[in-house]
Design a protein around this motif. Structure first.
Motif, PDB file in Angstrom:
ATOM      1  N   LEU A 146       0.835  -1.193   0.000  1.00 14.99           N
ATOM      2  CA  LEU A 146       0.000   0.000   0.000  1.00 14.99           C
ATOM      3  C   LEU A 146       0.873   1.247   0.000  1.00 14.99           C
ATOM      4  N   ARG A 147       0.288   2.374  -0.321  1.00 17.53           N
ATOM      5  CA  ARG A 147       1.041   3.625  -0.410  1.00 17.53           C
ATOM      6  C   ARG A 147       1.715   4.009   0.902  1.00 17.53           C
ATOM      7  N   ASP A 148       1.118   3.607   2.018  1.00 15.18           N
ATOM      8  CA  ASP A 148       1.685   3.955   3.328  1.00 15.18           C
ATOM      9  C   ASP A 148       2.836   3.038   3.744  1.00 15.18           C
ATOM     10  N   SER A 168       2.658  -0.264   4.110  1.00 15.76           N
ATOM     11  CA  SER A 168       2.198  -1.510   4.730  1.00 15.76           C
ATOM     12  C   SER A 168       1.925  -2.559   3.649  1.00 15.76           C
ATOM     13  N   HIS A 191      -0.496  -5.580   2.506  1.00 15.71           N
ATOM     14  CA  HIS A 191      -1.864  -6.062   2.678  1.00 15.71           C
ATOM     15  C   HIS A 191      -1.991  -7.426   2.026  1.00 15.71           C
ATOM     16  N   TRP A 207      -2.631  -7.054   7.580  1.00 12.58           N
ATOM     17  CA  TRP A 207      -1.767  -5.930   7.260  1.00 12.58           C
ATOM     18  C   TRP A 207      -0.530  -6.019   8.136  1.00 12.58           C
ATOM     19  N   TRP A 262       3.177  -3.836   8.990  1.00 11.12           N
ATOM     20  CA  TRP A 262       3.900  -2.590   8.773  1.00 11.12           C
ATOM     21  C   TRP A 262       4.924  -2.365   9.886  1.00 11.12           C
TER      22      TRP A 262
END
Length: 87
Positions: free
Chosen positions: A2-4, A6, A8, A22, A24
């Motif tokens: 994901l963009r952050d 993390s 998924h 998830w 991260w």
């Protein structure tokens, strides 16, 4: 991913549900041992380990961190959350 930053994941085909996860924070993983071009992509068992500030999900039964090698698919991070989705 994901963009952050993390990771998924969705595990489908589990008895009566799907599991969304998830990971991260100091993320690490290796999925090559489940590459469908060379190996069976399905997990038949797993172990969730919490050790030294990390959470590990490994595709083997009764695993320890020291036993994780290139023969296993694993995910590792400082944080994890999950959601169980009933069928």
């Amino acid at each position: 991913m994901l963009r952050d930053g993390s990771l998924h994941l969705i595990f489908d085909g589990i008895w009566g549900c799907k599991i969304e996860m998830w990971f991260w924070g100091d993320l690490g993983y290796d999925t090559e041992s489940r590459n469908p071009e060379f190996e069976d992509p399905y997990w038949f068992d797993s172990t969730l380990i919490m050790q030294n500030g990390f959470i590990y999900l490994v595709d083997g039964e009764d695993m320890t961190v020291d036993e994780i090698t290139l023969e296993y698919c694993y995910f590792k991070a400082r944080h994890m959350k999950y959601k169980i989705i009933p069928n």
